[in-house]
Enzyme design. Sequence first.
Site, mmCIF file in Angstrom:
data_model
loop_
_atom_site.group_PDB
_atom_site.id
_atom_site.type_symbol
_atom_site.label_atom_id
_atom_site.label_comp_id
_atom_site.label_asym_id
_atom_site.label_seq_id
_atom_site.Cartn_x
_atom_site.Cartn_y
_atom_site.Cartn_z
ATOM 1 N N LYS A 58 0.825 -1.218 0.000
ATOM 2 C CA LYS A 58 0.000 0.000 0.000
ATOM 3 C C LYS A 58 0.855 1.262 0.000
ATOM 4 C CE LYS A 58 -2.010 -1.351 3.760
ATOM 5 N NZ LYS A 58 -1.293 -2.661 3.824
ATOM 6 N N ASP B 165 -2.024 7.936 3.774
ATOM 7 C CA ASP B 165 -1.538 6.615 4.175
ATOM 8 C C ASP B 165 -2.151 6.230 5.518
ATOM 9 O OD1 ASP B 165 -0.011 4.324 3.657
ATOM 10 O OD2 ASP B 165 1.683 5.052 4.844
ATOM 11 N N GLU B 166 -2.256 4.921 5.776
ATOM 12 C CA GLU B 166 -2.798 4.394 7.039
ATOM 13 C C GLU B 166 -4.176 4.976 7.334
ATOM 14 O OE1 GLU B 166 -1.327 1.957 8.245
ATOM 15 O OE2 GLU B 166 0.795 2.117 7.727
#
Length: 210
Positions: A15, A102-103
């Site tokens: 990812k 992200d995350e």
Amino acid sequence: MAKLYFRYGAMNSGKSTALLQAAYNYEERGQRVLLAKPLIDTKGADQIESRLGVSRKVDFLIGQDDVARDLFAEHQARVRYTHDELAGLSRPPAEVACLLIDEAQFLTADQVDDLLRIAVLDGIPVLAYGIRTDFRTHAFPGSRRLLDIAHTVEELKTICRCGRKALFNARVVGGRFVFEGDQVAIDGVEARYESLCAECYLHESGGRLG
């Protein structure tokens, strides 16, 4: 109309690598992007880190009580200001072409709603990357809301140690799989994670889910 994209996968599905590649693709074409991640993700501090060894500093961190759209607007204005300072008034203001998160599983539901507003009302595409479920197979609040409202949902695939498609994220503490504990425990001395298929997960958990 700009869209909200959710790209999810189990641990080690690439990812962060995909996010950094997307940022590179935009910038290679002369377009400006903003990168962000939740403050709660202390792994890498203010960096997005790929397991391939590539890293990049984010433009801003999103705290649990922050209004994501306000933070985006603040940093979007900074991009325009810096551009105008360097270029004078001879060119149009610099625009942010994309926001990359992200995350994203660590965002709150309200913050995910703001991502949709940024895409639809502000006209900026938002690419959110994250994992869908925790080590107990429960959806993270941010991921659940992204699955609810994202225009496009895409799975990034990886494999289990047995070779099957990995589905779940199992927590390992002291070399042993554990199925109790807080939802959030970032990689480090106390915990690491392994991506498992459903069969291997159920084998390790003794058939337990949740």
